[in-house]
Design a protein around this motif. Structure first.
Motif, PDB file in Angstrom:
ATOM      1  N   VAL A  42       0.850  -1.185   0.000  1.00 10.32           N
ATOM      2  CA  VAL A  42       0.000   0.000   0.000  1.00 10.32           C
ATOM      3  C   VAL A  42       0.889   1.239   0.000  1.00 10.32           C
ATOM      4  CG1 VAL A  42      -1.769   1.301   1.222  1.00 10.32           C
ATOM      5  CG2 VAL A  42      -1.844  -1.203   1.204  1.00 10.32           C
ATOM      6  N   GLN A  43       0.732   2.049  -1.020  1.00 14.59           N
ATOM      7  CA  GLN A  43       1.564   3.230  -1.181  1.00 14.59           C
ATOM      8  C   GLN A  43       0.903   4.479  -0.607  1.00 14.59           C
ATOM      9  OE1 GLN A  43       2.759   1.764  -5.634  1.00 14.59           O
ATOM     10  NE2 GLN A  43       3.106   3.922  -5.164  1.00 14.59           N
ATOM     11  N   SER A  44       1.743   5.421  -0.210  1.00 13.77           N
ATOM     12  CA  SER A  44       1.270   6.735   0.234  1.00 13.77           C
ATOM     13  C   SER A  44       2.305   7.783  -0.164  1.00 13.77           C
ATOM     14  CB  SER A  44       1.018   6.757   1.737  1.00 13.77           C
ATOM     15  OG  SER A  44       2.197   6.445   2.441  1.00 13.77           O
ATOM     16  N   GLY A  45       1.889   9.014  -0.139  1.00 13.10           N
ATOM     17  CA  GLY A  45       2.758  10.114  -0.562  1.00 13.10           C
ATOM     18  C   GLY A  45       2.438  10.517  -1.985  1.00 13.10           C
ATOM     19  N   LEU A  99       7.870   9.152  -0.968  1.00  9.13           N
ATOM     20  CA  LEU A  99       6.887   8.094  -1.157  1.00  9.13           C
ATOM     21  C   LEU A  99       7.148   6.990  -0.142  1.00  9.13           C
ATOM     22  CD1 LEU A  99       6.946   7.743  -5.060  1.00  9.13           C
ATOM     23  CD2 LEU A  99       5.599   9.310  -3.641  1.00  9.13           C
ATOM     24  N   SER A 100       6.057   6.391   0.328  1.00  5.37           N
ATOM     25  CA  SER A 100       6.151   5.254   1.244  1.00  5.37           C
ATOM     26  C   SER A 100       5.363   4.092   0.672  1.00  5.37           C
ATOM     27  CB  SER A 100       5.586   5.619   2.621  1.00  5.37           C
ATOM     28  OG  SER A 100       6.292   6.688   3.199  1.00  5.37           O
ATOM     29  N   CYS A 101       5.788   2.904   1.038  1.00  4.51           N
ATOM     30  CA  CYS A 101       5.120   1.689   0.566  1.00  4.51           C
ATOM     31  C   CYS A 101       5.170   0.670   1.695  1.00  4.51           C
ATOM     32  CB  CYS A 101       5.813   1.178  -0.683  1.00  4.51           C
ATOM     33  SG  CYS A 101       5.239  -0.421  -1.280  1.00  4.51           S
ATOM     34  N   THR A 161       8.307  -1.358   5.570  1.00  6.89           N
ATOM     35  CA  THR A 161       8.049  -0.215   4.703  1.00  6.89           C
ATOM     36  C   THR A 161       9.306   0.143   3.907  1.00  6.89           C
ATOM     37  OG1 THR A 161       6.390   0.662   6.235  1.00  6.89           O
ATOM     38  CG2 THR A 161       7.294   2.195   4.625  1.00  6.89           C
ATOM     39  N   TYR A 174      10.852   3.271   1.305  1.00 10.40           N
ATOM     40  CA  TYR A 174      10.665   4.693   1.038  1.00 10.40           C
ATOM     41  C   TYR A 174      11.420   5.109  -0.217  1.00 10.40           C
ATOM     42  CZ  TYR A 174       9.576   4.419   6.025  1.00 10.40           C
ATOM     43  OH  TYR A 174       9.052   4.068   7.249  1.00 10.40           O
ATOM     44  N   GLN A 194      -0.287   0.062  -5.582  1.00 10.03           N
ATOM     45  CA  GLN A 194      -1.397   0.548  -6.398  1.00 10.03           C
ATOM     46  C   GLN A 194      -1.000   1.714  -7.305  1.00 10.03           C
ATOM     47  OE1 GLN A 194      -0.895   1.413  -3.263  1.00 10.03           O
ATOM     48  NE2 GLN A 194      -1.864   3.387  -2.750  1.00 10.03           N
ATOM     49  N   THR A 225       1.073   5.725  -7.408  1.00  7.77           N
ATOM     50  CA  THR A 225       0.766   7.056  -6.906  1.00  7.77           C
ATOM     51  C   THR A 225       1.308   8.094  -7.875  1.00  7.77           C
ATOM     52  OG1 THR A 225       0.909   8.490  -4.964  1.00  7.77           O
ATOM     53  CG2 THR A 225       2.861   7.234  -5.500  1.00  7.77           C
TER      54      THR A 225
END
Length: 116
Positions: free
Chosen positions: A5-8, A20-22, A78, A80, A108, A110
């Motif tokens: 699950v990615q964020s950023g 970015l984080s995963c 995680t 990065y 997914q 980003t």
């Protein structure tokens, strides 16, 4: 169920920075090599950065060397991608990837947009 699950990501001006984080779950994160890929409109997906299972060895595409840094925290499962000195040509959808022999997982995706 194994997943990433990615964020950023987001919109940033040229010269700016993003991280970015995963986050991985459902698999033994520390045994997988982790990668970041990106795909710009009309272009093929390209490998941006790789980090080995221990975090001691990294490799980068020539286009991002000296600007991007990949890192991982196995305790937090995680990976990065710190992106500095961003350029408009860095605009793309970024994907994290976990790979162990024939097993592979994808995040997914980003969007990162570098524009003034």
């Amino acid at each position: 169920q194994a997943q990433l699950v990615q964020s950023g990501g987001g919109l940033v001006q040229p010269g700016g920075s993003l991280r970015l984080s995963c986050a991985g779950s459902g698999f033994i994160f520390s045994t997988f090599v982790m990668n970041w890929y990106r795909q710009a409109p009309g272009k093929e997906r390209e490998l941006v950065a790789t980090i080995d299972t221990t975090g001691r060895r990294t490799d980068y595409a020539d286009s991002v060397k000296g600007r991007f840094t990949i890192s991982r925290n196995n305790a937090k499962t995680t990976v990065y991608l710190q992106m500095n000195s961003l350029k408009p040509e860095d605009t793309a959808v970024y994907y994290c990837n976990a790979r162990l022999r024939t097993s592979e997982l994808w995040g997914q995706g980003t969007q990162v947009t570098v524009s003034s």
